[in-house]
Design a protein around this motif. Structure first.
Motif, PDB file in Angstrom:
ATOM      1  N   ALA A 110       0.838  -1.206   0.000  1.00 31.91           N
ATOM      2  CA  ALA A 110       0.000   0.000   0.000  1.00 31.91           C
ATOM      3  C   ALA A 110       0.871   1.254   0.000  1.00 31.91           C
ATOM      4  CB  ALA A 110      -0.922   0.004   1.217  1.00 31.91           C
ATOM      5  N   PHE A 111       2.029   1.181   0.665  1.00 30.01           N
ATOM      6  CA  PHE A 111       2.998   2.276   0.636  1.00 30.01           C
ATOM      7  C   PHE A 111       3.823   2.244  -0.654  1.00 30.01           C
ATOM      8  CE2 PHE A 111       1.916   2.585   4.999  1.00 30.01           C
ATOM      9  CZ  PHE A 111       2.489   3.716   5.550  1.00 30.01           C
ATOM     10  N   TYR A 112       4.334   1.077  -0.970  1.00 34.17           N
ATOM     11  CA  TYR A 112       5.373   0.958  -2.012  1.00 34.17           C
ATOM     12  C   TYR A 112       4.856   1.235  -3.414  1.00 34.17           C
ATOM     13  CZ  TYR A 112       9.519  -0.980  -4.331  1.00 34.17           C
ATOM     14  OH  TYR A 112      10.648  -1.153  -5.093  1.00 34.17           O
ATOM     15  N   TRP A 113       3.588   0.919  -3.695  1.00 31.32           N
ATOM     16  CA  TRP A 113       3.076   1.188  -5.035  1.00 31.32           C
ATOM     17  C   TRP A 113       3.210   2.670  -5.395  1.00 31.32           C
ATOM     18  CZ3 TRP A 113       3.139  -2.474  -8.142  1.00 31.32           C
ATOM     19  CH2 TRP A 113       2.653  -3.750  -7.848  1.00 31.32           C
ATOM     20  N   HIS A 114       3.036   3.538  -4.427  1.00 30.04           N
ATOM     21  CA  HIS A 114       3.140   4.977  -4.712  1.00 30.04           C
ATOM     22  C   HIS A 114       4.576   5.369  -5.068  1.00 30.04           C
ATOM     23  CE1 HIS A 114      -0.980   6.001  -3.513  1.00 30.04           C
ATOM     24  NE2 HIS A 114      -0.834   5.119  -2.542  1.00 30.04           N
ATOM     25  N   TYR A 115       5.548   4.686  -4.485  1.00 37.90           N
ATOM     26  CA  TYR A 115       6.942   4.966  -4.832  1.00 37.90           C
ATOM     27  C   TYR A 115       7.264   4.443  -6.234  1.00 37.90           C
ATOM     28  CZ  TYR A 115       7.793   6.417  -0.041  1.00 37.90           C
ATOM     29  OH  TYR A 115       7.760   7.097   1.152  1.00 37.90           O
ATOM     30  N   LEU A 116       6.741   3.275  -6.573  1.00 40.31           N
ATOM     31  CA  LEU A 116       6.964   2.754  -7.917  1.00 40.31           C
ATOM     32  C   LEU A 116       6.278   3.627  -8.967  1.00 40.31           C
ATOM     33  CD1 LEU A 116       6.586  -1.115  -7.395  1.00 40.31           C
ATOM     34  CD2 LEU A 116       8.690   0.234  -7.637  1.00 40.31           C
ATOM     35  N   ILE A 117       5.084   4.096  -8.664  1.00 40.77           N
ATOM     36  CA  ILE A 117       4.382   5.005  -9.581  1.00 40.77           C
ATOM     37  C   ILE A 117       5.164   6.302  -9.726  1.00 40.77           C
ATOM     38  CG2 ILE A 117       2.280   6.400  -9.856  1.00 40.77           C
ATOM     39  CD1 ILE A 117       0.807   4.039  -8.429  1.00 40.77           C
ATOM     40  N   VAL A 241      -8.860  10.390   3.475  1.00 42.56           N
ATOM     41  CA  VAL A 241      -8.408  11.431   2.539  1.00 42.56           C
ATOM     42  C   VAL A 241      -7.028  11.925   2.953  1.00 42.56           C
ATOM     43  CG1 VAL A 241      -8.891  13.713   1.593  1.00 42.56           C
ATOM     44  CG2 VAL A 241     -10.779  12.111   2.022  1.00 42.56           C
ATOM     45  N   GLU A 242      -6.852  12.152   4.247  1.00 51.67           N
ATOM     46  CA  GLU A 242      -5.557  12.619   4.737  1.00 51.67           C
ATOM     47  C   GLU A 242      -4.493  11.535   4.582  1.00 51.67           C
ATOM     48  OE1 GLU A 242      -2.312  14.092   6.932  1.00 51.67           O
ATOM     49  OE2 GLU A 242      -3.346  12.218   7.360  1.00 51.67           O
ATOM     50  N   LEU A 243      -4.889  10.266   4.757  1.00 52.90           N
ATOM     51  CA  LEU A 243      -3.961   9.155   4.512  1.00 52.90           C
ATOM     52  C   LEU A 243      -3.499   9.173   3.063  1.00 52.90           C
ATOM     53  CD1 LEU A 243      -2.613   6.519   5.514  1.00 52.90           C
ATOM     54  CD2 LEU A 243      -4.677   5.319   4.751  1.00 52.90           C
ATOM     55  N   GLY A 244      -4.421   9.462   2.150  1.00 52.30           N
ATOM     56  CA  GLY A 244      -4.055   9.566   0.742  1.00 52.30           C
ATOM     57  C   GLY A 244      -3.071  10.684   0.486  1.00 52.30           C
ATOM     58  N   PHE A 245      -3.243  11.818   1.156  1.00 51.96           N
ATOM     59  CA  PHE A 245      -2.281  12.919   1.020  1.00 51.96           C
ATOM     60  C   PHE A 245      -0.875  12.459   1.415  1.00 51.96           C
ATOM     61  CE2 PHE A 245      -5.998  15.780   1.066  1.00 51.96           C
ATOM     62  CZ  PHE A 245      -5.630  16.680   0.070  1.00 51.96           C
ATOM     63  N   ILE A 299     -10.108   4.908  -1.851  1.00 50.58           N
ATOM     64  CA  ILE A 299     -10.939   3.775  -2.244  1.00 50.58           C
ATOM     65  C   ILE A 299     -10.550   2.511  -1.491  1.00 50.58           C
ATOM     66  CG2 ILE A 299     -11.508   2.217  -4.151  1.00 50.58           C
ATOM     67  CD1 ILE A 299     -11.274   4.659  -6.033  1.00 50.58           C
ATOM     68  N   PHE A 300      -9.252   2.123  -1.566  1.00 51.67           N
ATOM     69  CA  PHE A 300      -8.895   0.837  -0.965  1.00 51.67           C
ATOM     70  C   PHE A 300      -8.888   0.885   0.560  1.00 51.67           C
ATOM     71  CE2 PHE A 300      -4.325   2.196  -1.774  1.00 51.67           C
ATOM     72  CZ  PHE A 300      -3.896   2.203  -0.455  1.00 51.67           C
ATOM     73  N   ASP A 301      -8.607   2.041   1.155  1.00 53.77           N
ATOM     74  CA  ASP A 301      -8.599   2.081   2.615  1.00 53.77           C
ATOM     75  C   ASP A 301     -10.018   2.153   3.179  1.00 53.77           C
ATOM     76  OD1 ASP A 301      -6.651   2.164   4.894  1.00 53.77           O
ATOM     77  OD2 ASP A 301      -7.798   3.949   5.392  1.00 53.77           O
TER      78      ASP A 301
END
Length: 414
Positions: A110-117, A241-245, A299-301
């Motif tokens: 859940a964390f790492y996908w954002h780094y790969l993107i 929402v804040e988690l997404g930020f 969405i996923f959280d």
């Protein structure tokens, strides 16, 4: 009264010894029991049992009875993890590894996908990274995986410390290290600081390797955003929402690691006007990608939170799952999916990405995410956990593969 004290004295150690092996966990006994201890071997862990003399029994019998009532309930259902690195860890290290969530890999992704993107975005934006080999990209991805492990550990330890009172009321969470008494509040705070120091040491080589000076700033901002997240569960229905930020902010840190931070002119003072900086196409593209990542996280959280839906209602935990309910969550997620794909398309147009990005990172992502929402049963905790883990993994894979295919096609003229 003396008979009651004697019974309490002998029933406390018997009760701990009689617990099923799955409930055993290293626990902190009351200070009064710390003078002399007797260790009994169980199937998985050592349990600390008191050996008291007559003087100690008069002082501690009632305290022990209270302790038994408080501690036995959270321990029920606990089983030491037996996978990953856990079979090789000393018993005293296990609670800290659990605080880092090393036993639960879904959260890592859940964390790492954002780094790969973010990495896929960084290598494709102008100036295109023709001089960056595929091996160098893989090495950077591995370095970011190490950072993600520490960064997730920092935020999860902090989250567990702040949420310990809530966790004791939620069946899935009451066996976590802090609620069950394996780690104290102070020890968890010290562990958070220690992980932060190690995390900073992991990031520092990226700056020396040509990264922007803004890299540490972005890492700090991302950490602050995630540190705020558990506090919002107490006062708003929008903590996701804040988690997404916080999670999606990884794209700015990764672009800074490659010396391509789109916000660098604004942060370093080269461009003092915010309105002027925001007109740059790459800045706008990065912001649209950032917003798309925020929506995906929401969405996923939100779906993930439904596995604790009933417990959250009882405990007073606030969130989008509670606000939307089981009937309103899926329609809201379908709408959010459409907005996410729209932002991904805008990001690609502004950065002049190629065909593979639009086909896979936009088109396939929208289809897979829609399917994931459709097949998830919000009343089944295992189904919600699947959506958070493997289901979201399919979505992350689609977005990452689109960036990777675009990079390879441009670099080798395919």
């Amino acid at each position: 009264m003396g008979t009651c004290k004697i019974l309490a004295l002998y029933l406390v150690p018997w009760a701990f010894q009689a617990l099923p092996s799955s409930a055993h966990s290293p626990v902190l006994m009351p200070k009064q029991l710390s003078k002399r201890r007797q260790y009994h071997r169980t199937s998985s862990l050592h349990i600390r049992l008191p050996r008291l003399n007559n003087r100690e029994s008069r002082r501690t019998s009632l305290t022990s009875a209270r302790y038994l009532r408080v501690m036995v309930k959270p321990l029920i259902g606990y089983k030491r993890p037996s996978h990953s690195i856990f079979p090789y860890l000393p018993n005293s290290w296990v609670p800290y590894a659990e605080l880092m969530r090393l036993d639960r890999q879904a959260g890592f992704w859940a964390f790492y996908w954002h780094y790969l993107i973010g990495l896929g975005f960084a290598v494709n934006i102008p100036p295109f990274s023709y001089d960056l080999s595929l091996i160098a990209v893989v090495r950077l991805a591995a370095h970011l995986a190490l950072w993600t492990t520490l960064f997730r550990g920092i935020t999860c330890t902090w989250n567990d410390n702040l949420d310990q009172d809530f966790d004791r009321q939620v069946a899935r969470c009451r066996v976590r290290p802090i609620p069950r008494g394996a780690v104290s509040t102070f020890q968890a705070h010290v562990f958070t600081v220690a992980q932060t120091v190690v995390g900073a040491a992991i990031l520092y080589p990226l700056i020396n390797a040509g990264g922007d000076s803004t890299l540490l700033f972005h890492a700090l901002v991302g950490g602050v955003l995630l540190f705020i997240y558990p506090l919002l569960k107490r006062c708003t229905y929008y903590p996701q929402v804040e988690l997404g930020f916080g999670l999606s902010y990884a794209i700015f840190m990764v672009t800074a690691a490659l010396g391509k931070d789109p916000l660098a002119p604004l942060l370093t003072g080269k461009e003092l006007k915010l309105s002027t900086a925001l007109t740059a196409p790459i800045v706008q593209s990065s912001l649209y990608l950032y917003f798309a990542g925020i929506i995906w996280t929401v969405i996923f959280d939100t779906i993930y939170a439904h596995q604790d839906y009933l417990d959250d209602l009882k405990a007073g935990v606030m969130g989008l799952a509670v606000l939307l309910g089981r009937k309103g969550t899926k329609p809201a997620c379908y709408i959010a999916t459409g907005v996410q794909v729209y932002f991904l398309i805008l990001a690609g147009q502004l950065a002049d990405f190629g065909m593979y990005y639009f086909l896979i990172s936009c088109g396939a992502t929208g289809l897979v995410l829609t399917w994931m929402i459709w097949v998830t049963d919000l009343e089944d905790g295992r189904s919600c956990a699947w959506a958070f883990g493997r289901g979201s993994g399919y979505v992350g894979t689609a977005m990452t593969v689109g960036f990777a295919a675009d990079f390879v096609a441009k670099k080798y003229g395919l």
